[in-house]
Scaffold this motif. Structure first.
Motif, mmCIF file in Angstrom:
data_model
loop_
_atom_site.group_PDB
_atom_site.id
_atom_site.type_symbol
_atom_site.label_atom_id
_atom_site.label_comp_id
_atom_site.label_asym_id
_atom_site.label_seq_id
_atom_site.Cartn_x
_atom_site.Cartn_y
_atom_site.Cartn_z
ATOM 1 N N UNK A 1 1.024 -1.111 50.103
ATOM 2 C CA UNK A 1 -0.055 -1.018 51.062
ATOM 3 C C UNK A 1 0.046 0.144 52.020
ATOM 4 N N UNK A 2 0.843 1.153 51.669
ATOM 5 C CA UNK A 2 1.029 2.319 52.519
ATOM 6 C C UNK A 2 0.259 3.509 51.946
ATOM 7 N N UNK A 3 -0.392 4.273 52.791
ATOM 8 C CA UNK A 3 -1.071 5.487 52.354
ATOM 9 C C UNK A 3 -0.065 6.622 52.269
ATOM 10 N N UNK A 4 0.046 7.214 51.110
ATOM 11 C CA UNK A 4 0.887 8.395 50.926
ATOM 12 C C UNK A 4 0.053 9.610 51.294
ATOM 13 N N UNK A 5 0.500 10.400 52.265
ATOM 14 C CA UNK A 5 -0.265 11.552 52.717
ATOM 15 C C UNK A 5 -0.004 12.714 51.759
#
Length: 450
Positions: A99-103
């Motif tokens: 659930x983490x956005x990878x930049x």
């Protein structure tokens, strides 16, 4: 916009990302190894989590610990910086699974452009010019030799997963191919965990030109001009500048359009670069695409006025780019020198140690991106970069003069610590470089040859 971003890196790039987040009103989480407990990025972040011992594989490359730190602190996104996990599709995938956005770009795009053989095929399909080479990884020395007969010498054996100047061997004749093939495969397996290699024609007297790309999720892709990265040692960049002294507006537009075509062909989103080789006749060929922010991104920021890291974060948060191609204007000239703790007289051997004296230059048109402080330490475990020194001026001649003045003002010393400061001043004084005629072979020919 995100509420909190974890920065999965260290050093000056961690500080750079942290400052961009602060200006956006985003809270930050720093991760650090035991060796970096007192580092600048740790002191500046809103929160900090130790992710392991000094060894990179146990800390900055430790995916479970980094993702765990993000979840524990309530971060919504992870910025990987450059190096370490920045181009690892597995890490991007694990972030998404939690659930983490990878930049950065998607894992699928990262896999495509990170595999250099696949990237060549995709870019050729998009119409980008290519140097002759094997269309896929070569499975044996015999297959490499067969392609070599078609391509001709000199050629290069390249690791499919290569990067950072590693995994490349120049082969001058058939007698050297077997050794180069075996060594490159072995090195690639040890460094990248992937022994696959391909062969490509070697272009000797060329420049290394990279175009900065930004793309959002709403169909807008722009380039922000080029950086000339031709001053290299062992395929690793030391000095970068923009615009390139070799490009006129017509060639810049042609290469920029090619870069946009390549980025669009792979569905790229985020900040990245499309890199080319350019010869003296204005012919250029695709080399590779880097799916991350680059060390030398400040050069582009100085000549365009665009904050690349801020735009990168905004794009990852789903926002539109705040400008289009017609808004991009190149103003003046910028140059960047990497100040490394290395001894140029000993083949740029790293010289870690304590910085007893550390004084950076200032003034109009001078920028220093750094994490180092007086009394701080350059650890032996990581990249030897101390700082990035960037100067801007209305034209190239003035930017070089400003850089030389800034280098003369900079003071870095400590027991056993050598730096590249004096080396950079020698390069800036070299007539070939001053005339804007440096190629990728420049250092070997002008300096290593005496």
């Amino acid at each position: 916009m995100f509420n909190k971003v974890l920065i999965a890196n260290r050093g000056e790039i961690a500080v750079r990302v942290l400052r961009a987040c602060r200006e956006l009103g985003v809270r930050t989480v720093a991760v650090y190894s035991e060796a970096d407990a007192d580092s600048t990025h740790v002191r500046l972040a809103d929160e900090a989590v130790c992710v392991g011992p000094a060894q990179p594989r146990r800390s900055y490359l430790n995916m479970p610990n980094i993702v765990g730190a993000a979840l524990k602190t309530g971060a919504q996104a992870v910025h990987p910086g450059y190096g370490f996990l920045s181009e690892d599709p597995d890490f991007a995938r694990i972030c998404a699974d939690n659930g983490l956005t990878f930049i950065g770009p998607s894992p699928e795009v990262m896999s495509s452009v990170g595999d250099k053989a696949t990237a060549r095929k995709l870019m050729a399909g998009a119409g980008l010019p290519m140097l002759p080479g094997s269309p896929a990884p070569v499975a044996s020395y015999e297959e490499a030799a067969a392609y070599a007969e078609t391509i001709g010498y000199p050629l290069v054996v390249k690791a499919v997963a290569g990067g950072g100047g590693r995994g490349i061997a120049v082969v001058e004749s058939a007698a050297d191919l077997r050794t180069a093939y075996r060594r490159t495969r072995s090195s690639a397996q040890a460094v990248f965990g992937d022994s696959r290699v391909y062969v490509e024609r070697y272009a000797a007297s060329v420049r290394h030109i990279e175009f900065q790309i930004l793309a959002d999720a709403h169909g807008r892709t722009v380039h922000l001009g080029e950086r000339d990265c031709s001053v290299q040692r062992r395929h690793q960049k030391l000095i970068e500048e923009g615009p390139s002294p070799a490009l006129d507006p017509v060639l810049r537009n042609e290469m920029g359009e090619a870069a946009l075509s390549g980025a669009k062909a792979v569905g790229y989103q985020g900040a990245g670069t499309v890199e080319f080789l350019l010869d003296d006749d204005g012919r250029f060929w695709f080399m590779e695409m880097n799916a991350r922010i680059q060390v030398e991104h400040p050069v582009t920021e100085m000549i365009t006025g665009v904050d690349l890291v801020t735009e990168q974060i905004k794009v990852a948060a789903g926002e539109r780019l705040s400008f289009d191609q017609s808004d991009v204007t190149l103003i003046g000239h910028a140059i960047e020198c990497r100040i490394n703790a290395e001894d140029p007289d000993r083949d740029f051997a790293p010289t870690p140690g304590r910085l007893v004296e550390y004084r950076v230059p200032g003034g109009f048109g001078v920028r220093v991106d750094t994490h180092s402080v007086p009394g701080g330490t350059v650890p032996p475990h990581y990249d030897s970069m101390i700082a990035k020194l960037i100067t801007w001026a209305p034209d190239r001649r003035a930017a070089l003069a400003r850089m030389d003045s800034a280098l003369a003002e900079m003071r870095v010393s400590g027991p056993g610590v050598h730096t590249t400061i004096d080396f950079h001043r020698k390069v800036l004084a070299d007539p070939v470089f001053r005339a804007g005629r440096a190629r990728t072979s420049f250092l070997a020919r002008e300096f290593e040859a005496g």
